[in-house]
Scaffold this motif. Structure first.
Motif, short mmCIF file in Angstrom:
data_model
loop_
_atom_site.label_atom_id
_atom_site.label_comp_id
_atom_site.label_asym_id
_atom_site.label_seq_id
_atom_site.Cartn_x
_atom_site.Cartn_y
_atom_site.Cartn_z
N PRO A 242 0.71 -0.97 0.34
CA PRO A 242 0.49 0.10 0.13
C PRO A 242 1.03 1.46 -0.44
O PRO A 242 2.04 0.79 -0.01
N GLY B 261 -1.34 4.17 4.93
CA GLY B 261 -2.14 3.77 5.90
C GLY B 261 -4.39 4.23 6.12
O GLY B 261 -3.12 5.51 6.14
N MET C 253 -8.50 0.51 3.94
CA MET C 253 -7.59 0.09 3.15
C MET C 253 -7.27 -1.58 3.91
O MET C 253 -5.97 -2.18 3.33
N ILE C 254 -7.42 -1.32 4.95
CA ILE C 254 -7.64 -2.17 6.02
C ILE C 254 -8.88 -3.77 5.92
O ILE C 254 -10.03 -3.08 5.48
N THR D 75 -1.50 -6.05 10.40
CA THR D 75 -2.79 -5.52 10.12
C THR D 75 -2.82 -5.80 8.86
O THR D 75 -2.11 -6.33 7.56
N TYR E 63 -4.62 -6.55 5.10
CA TYR E 63 -5.24 -5.17 4.05
C TYR E 63 -6.03 -5.64 3.23
O TYR E 63 -6.45 -6.70 3.14
N ASN E 64 -6.94 -4.15 2.97
CA ASN E 64 -7.68 -5.38 2.19
C ASN E 64 -7.84 -5.35 1.16
O ASN E 64 -6.97 -5.24 0.30
N LYS F 92 -7.31 -1.59 -0.89
CA LYS F 92 -5.76 -2.01 -0.41
C LYS F 92 -4.87 -0.07 -0.68
O LYS F 92 -3.94 0.11 0.02
#
Ligand SMILES: Cc1ncc(COP(=O)(O)O)c(C=O)c1O
Length: 410
Positions: free
Chosen positions: A252, A255, A259-260, A268, A270-271, A276
């Protein structure tokens, strides 16, 4: 949606409220679309209506307003996917504009995948936003920046481009169309040559997107970037298109929220794509407006836009080059919508100031492409750049105004 295959320019103009204005007591002739285009009624209304009726944060609420906002936001992504013929909606990341998109690629892809001594190839035509991010990377990780020179016409000869590629070339970053000169690069051929060397290819489409049909799959690039405000959309919104496989591998860029997938203090996740790369509350109204801009452009035949703007450019070139002392900078055989010129004995800023008195908006500057100015040994040029709303009458007024300025200054 019905597509107008022959352009009714009067009807198109009528859709741009600002063009009905006077400036300095004269009807406005707007010839600075290369800097930013004017906005049609549907874009203005889409942004206004979004705030009046649908405003809520996206991807979060289960209530109707938020669902409508999310639908509008994601719907625009689908339209843009179609507009540039991307294989997947996951590949379109909303960013602030071309500048942010290039910085994202440099900082995410570049820092993760390039090594000291790897070569990033750009051209002498580039906008500063396709130079400086690579210089950052040179300082940060020691990549080598290789620059392909332009010729006297302002073209990047394909043979020179090919000769500049090496076994260390890892990334090629090239403009599709120059904002300073209007030169159109053969990005398809360049991408093919770069790929033969195993390099990734970023195309800066900031200018091209409003003037040429763009098909990212046909071009064969890996990244294509553009800004909404140069294609009749709002400012502060743009697109990074990148191949899904690359985006999957890239870390990414920023942050934050959205985006998670999950966050604990330890770790974490990520999405999924493209979220993301979309940290924080995005420019939702901008995206909605950009969707309206896409619909505006898709309602017109893009090949017809290209042909019409070509006629305007040819007409302007013919008229301007007859003026004594006027030199057109950038005479590429393949160019669009931009005419840059200088006049011996007249400073570009003085010319543009006098033209403003006639209601004519042109840009006098280095156009954020100082290496191009250095190549042609000028501090700046006057640049007239066209949009689909410009007319032959605009060109006549431009020429008459330059002539008047010449009489006064030279
Ligand atoms: C060729 C080119 N690339 C990149 C940019 C940067 O676009 P933005 O300022 O919208 O990020 C511009 C803007 O003029 C441009 O003309």
């Amino acid at each position: 949606m019905s597509v107008e295959t022959t352009l009714d320019i009067a009807a198109i103009r009528a859709r741009f409220p600002i063009l009905a204005q006077t400036e300095n007591g004269q009807p406005l002739v707007y010839l600075d679309s290369g800097a930013t285009t004017q906005k049609p009624d549907t874009v203005i209304e889409a942004v206004r209506d979004y705030y009046r009726h649908d405003n809520a944060n996206v991807h979060r609420g289960v209530y109707a307003l938020s669902e409508r906002a999310t639908e509008a936001y994601e719907g625009a992504r689908d339209q843009l996917r179609d507009f540039i013929h991307a294989p997947s909606r996951k590949e379109l990341v909303f960013v602030r504009g071309a500048t942010e998109a290039i910085n994202l690629v440099a900082q995410s892809y570049g820092r993760a995948f390039l090594q000291p001594g790897d070569e990033v190839l750009i051209t002498e035509l580039e906008h500063h936003s396709n130079i400086v991010p690579w210089q950052f990377l040179r300082e940060q990780i020691g990549i080598k920046l290789v620059v392909v020179p332009i010729n006297e016409r302002g073209e990047v000869p394909l043979a020179d481009f090919e000769a500049a590629l090496s076994d260390r070339t890892r990334l090629v970053a090239i403009s599709h169309m120059s904002n300073a000169l209007g030169t159109i690069n053969d990005v398809t051929a360049m991408a093919r040559l770069a790929k033969e060397k195993g390099a990734k290819v970023l195309v800066d489409g900031a200018q091209a997107i409003a003037h040429l049909p763009v098909d990212v799959q046909a071009i064969g690039c890996d990244f294509y970037v553009f800004s909404g405000h140069k294609m009749y959309g709002p400012t502060g919104i743009g697109v990074l298109w990148a191949r899904e496989a690359l985006l999957e591998q890239m870390p990414p860029y920023q942050g934050g929220g959205d985006m998670i997938h999950t966050v604990t203090f330890e770790k974490t996740e990520y999405n999924e794509l493209p979220y993301k790369f979309e940290a924080g509350t995005p420019n939702i109204a901008g995206v909605v407006g950009l969707g309206a801009a896409v619909r505006f452009m898709q309602s017109l035949d893009r090949a017809a836009i290209e042909a019409y703007e070509r006629e305007l450019l040819d007409y302007a070139t013919e008229q301007l080059q007859n003026l004594p002392g006027l030199v057109i900078i950038g005479q590429a055989r393949h160019k669009a919508a931009v005419i840059s010129f200088k006049i011996e004995g007249a400073h570009p800023h003085d010319l543009a100031t006098l033209m403003d008195q006639d209601g004519i908006a042109v840009r006098a500057s280095h156009h954020c492409a100082q290496p191009v100015m250095q190549k042609f040994q000028v501090p700046a040029t006057v640049r007239a750049s066209f949009g689909v709303y410009n007319t032959f009458d605009d060109v006549d007024r431009l020429v008459a105004s330059v002539q008047e300025a010449l009489d006064m200054l030279v």
